[in-house]
Scaffold this motif. Structure first.
Motif, PDB file in Angstrom:
ATOM      1  N   GLY A  49       4.486  -6.588   7.818  1.00 40.84           N
ATOM      2  CA  GLY A  49       5.592  -6.239   7.264  1.00 40.84           C
ATOM      3  C   GLY A  49       6.265  -7.131   6.180  1.00 40.84           C
ATOM      4  N   CYS A  96       3.521  -8.729   3.535  1.00 42.03           N
ATOM      5  CA  CYS A  96       3.215  -7.053   2.699  1.00 42.03           C
ATOM      6  C   CYS A  96       4.273  -6.330   1.206  1.00 42.03           C
ATOM      7  CB  CYS A  96       2.099  -5.839   3.359  1.00 42.03           C
ATOM      8  SG  CYS A  96       1.179  -6.794   4.422  1.00 42.03           S
ATOM      9  N   GLY A  97       5.828  -7.363   2.240  1.00 44.87           N
ATOM     10  CA  GLY A  97       6.855  -6.724   1.595  1.00 44.87           C
ATOM     11  C   GLY A  97       7.400  -5.117   1.710  1.00 44.87           C
ATOM     12  N   VAL A  98       6.906  -4.611   3.115  1.00 47.73           N
ATOM     13  CA  VAL A  98       7.270  -3.190   3.375  1.00 47.73           C
ATOM     14  C   VAL A  98       8.037  -3.153   5.241  1.00 47.73           C
ATOM     15  CG1 VAL A  98       5.096  -2.449   2.513  1.00 47.73           C
ATOM     16  CG2 VAL A  98       5.414  -3.130   4.519  1.00 47.73           C
ATOM     17  N   THR A  99       8.123  -2.915   5.493  1.00 56.14           N
ATOM     18  CA  THR A  99       9.159  -2.169   6.422  1.00 56.14           C
ATOM     19  C   THR A  99       7.804  -2.789   7.940  1.00 56.14           C
ATOM     20  OG1 THR A  99       8.577   0.107   6.580  1.00 56.14           O
ATOM     21  CG2 THR A  99      10.914  -1.398   5.813  1.00 56.14           C
ATOM     22  N   ASP A 100       8.241  -3.237   8.783  1.00 59.17           N
ATOM     23  CA  ASP A 100       7.399  -2.936   9.765  1.00 59.17           C
ATOM     24  C   ASP A 100       7.039  -1.631  10.549  1.00 59.17           C
ATOM     25  OD1 ASP A 100       9.932  -2.164  10.966  1.00 59.17           O
ATOM     26  OD2 ASP A 100       8.877  -2.820  13.041  1.00 59.17           O
ATOM     27  N   GLN A 123       5.758   1.359   7.935  1.00 60.18           N
ATOM     28  CA  GLN A 123       5.394   0.950   7.478  1.00 60.18           C
ATOM     29  C   GLN A 123       3.485   0.748   7.408  1.00 60.18           C
ATOM     30  OE1 GLN A 123       5.082   2.734   4.112  1.00 60.18           O
ATOM     31  NE2 GLN A 123       3.004   3.069   4.360  1.00 60.18           N
ATOM     32  N   VAL A 124       3.590  -0.817   8.443  1.00 59.81           N
ATOM     33  CA  VAL A 124       2.706  -1.365   8.426  1.00 59.81           C
ATOM     34  C   VAL A 124       2.001  -0.429   9.615  1.00 59.81           C
ATOM     35  CG1 VAL A 124       1.731  -2.890   9.505  1.00 59.81           C
ATOM     36  CG2 VAL A 124       2.697  -3.357   7.714  1.00 59.81           C
ATOM     37  N   TRP A 130      -0.030   2.482   8.268  1.00 61.96           N
ATOM     38  CA  TRP A 130      -1.139   2.487   7.891  1.00 61.96           C
ATOM     39  C   TRP A 130      -2.091   1.963   9.013  1.00 61.96           C
ATOM     40  CZ3 TRP A 130       0.839  -2.641   4.521  1.00 61.96           C
ATOM     41  CH2 TRP A 130       1.055  -1.693   3.632  1.00 61.96           C
ATOM     42  N   THR A 185      -1.693   8.037   4.275  1.00 64.98           N
ATOM     43  CA  THR A 185      -0.578   6.747   3.737  1.00 64.98           C
ATOM     44  C   THR A 185      -2.057   5.586   4.219  1.00 64.98           C
ATOM     45  OG1 THR A 185       0.675   5.019   2.928  1.00 64.98           O
ATOM     46  CG2 THR A 185       0.741   5.648   5.468  1.00 64.98           C
ATOM     47  N   ARG A 241      -3.279  -1.122   0.601  1.00 62.41           N
ATOM     48  CA  ARG A 241      -3.850  -1.405  -0.205  1.00 62.41           C
ATOM     49  C   ARG A 241      -4.093  -3.071   0.250  1.00 62.41           C
ATOM     50  NH1 ARG A 241       1.152  -2.695  -3.452  1.00 62.41           N
ATOM     51  NH2 ARG A 241       1.566  -3.974  -2.915  1.00 62.41           N
ATOM     52  N   ASP A 257      -2.430  -6.382   0.575  1.00 61.19           N
ATOM     53  CA  ASP A 257      -2.350  -6.495   1.415  1.00 61.19           C
ATOM     54  C   ASP A 257      -3.180  -6.707   2.330  1.00 61.19           C
ATOM     55  OD1 ASP A 257       0.620  -5.677   0.700  1.00 61.19           O
ATOM     56  OD2 ASP A 257      -0.280  -3.779   0.700  1.00 61.19           O
TER      57      ASP A 257
END
Length: 154
Positions: free
Chosen positions: A35, A38-42, A44-45, A48, A55, A58, A61
């Motif tokens: 996360g 990629c600049g997102v929360t865990d 969000q990962v 993915w 979702t 990208r 990422d």
């Protein structure tokens, strides 16, 4: 499975998918680090990596995670390998029948193993070249087989 009083079910992530590849990367670098990379929360990962979630990761990422995987000791770039293999599979969907293909795989793999063993000491450049050639031929046949399997129900 039970963890800390919670019942969880591990979702199946099919081979040759982005979700499977992401899970492999997170297994080495951790969900939190993935996360952060990629600049997102865990969370969000994890989304993915969930085949039931709409979702998707990208491309930028995926590249970032490949780099992080290598930096943490990984021996290859998992998404890069997946992209290349999926493109090869798409190009080879009309490969020969499975029975003939299995025979070709056995032949080429056996020749590759023999050539690799003959080149093991690395002192004979011709043996090393032959081993590379045989390994590539085995990879090509295995890729043909993966293409033939693509689209069939697991």
């Amino acid at each position: 499975r039970h963890f800390e009083g919670r019942s969880t079910v591990t979702k199946r992530r099919e081979p040759l998918t982005y979700q499977h590849t992401l899970t492999k990367i997170a297994g080495l670098i951790g969900w939190d680090r993935a996360g952060a990379v990629c600049g997102v929360t865990d969370r969000q990962v994890r989304n993915w990596s969930d085949p039931d979630c709409e979702t998707e990761i990208r491309l930028i990422d995926a590249e970032r995670l490949d780099r992080a995987f290598i930096e943490m000791g990984g021996d290859h770039a998992p998404f890069h390998r997946l992209f290349a293999l999926r493109l090869e599979i798409a190009a080879r969907r009309d490969a020969a029948c499975m029975v003939a293909l299995a025979g070709d795989i056995a032949k080429e793999s056996g020749e590759a193993v023999a050539a690799v063993l003959q080149s093991a000491d690395g002192t004979d450049p011709d043996a090393v070249r032959r081993a590379r050639k045989e390994v590539q031929e085995a990879i090509d046949k295995l890729t043909d087989c993966a293409a033939k399997l693509e689209g069939r129900e697991p």
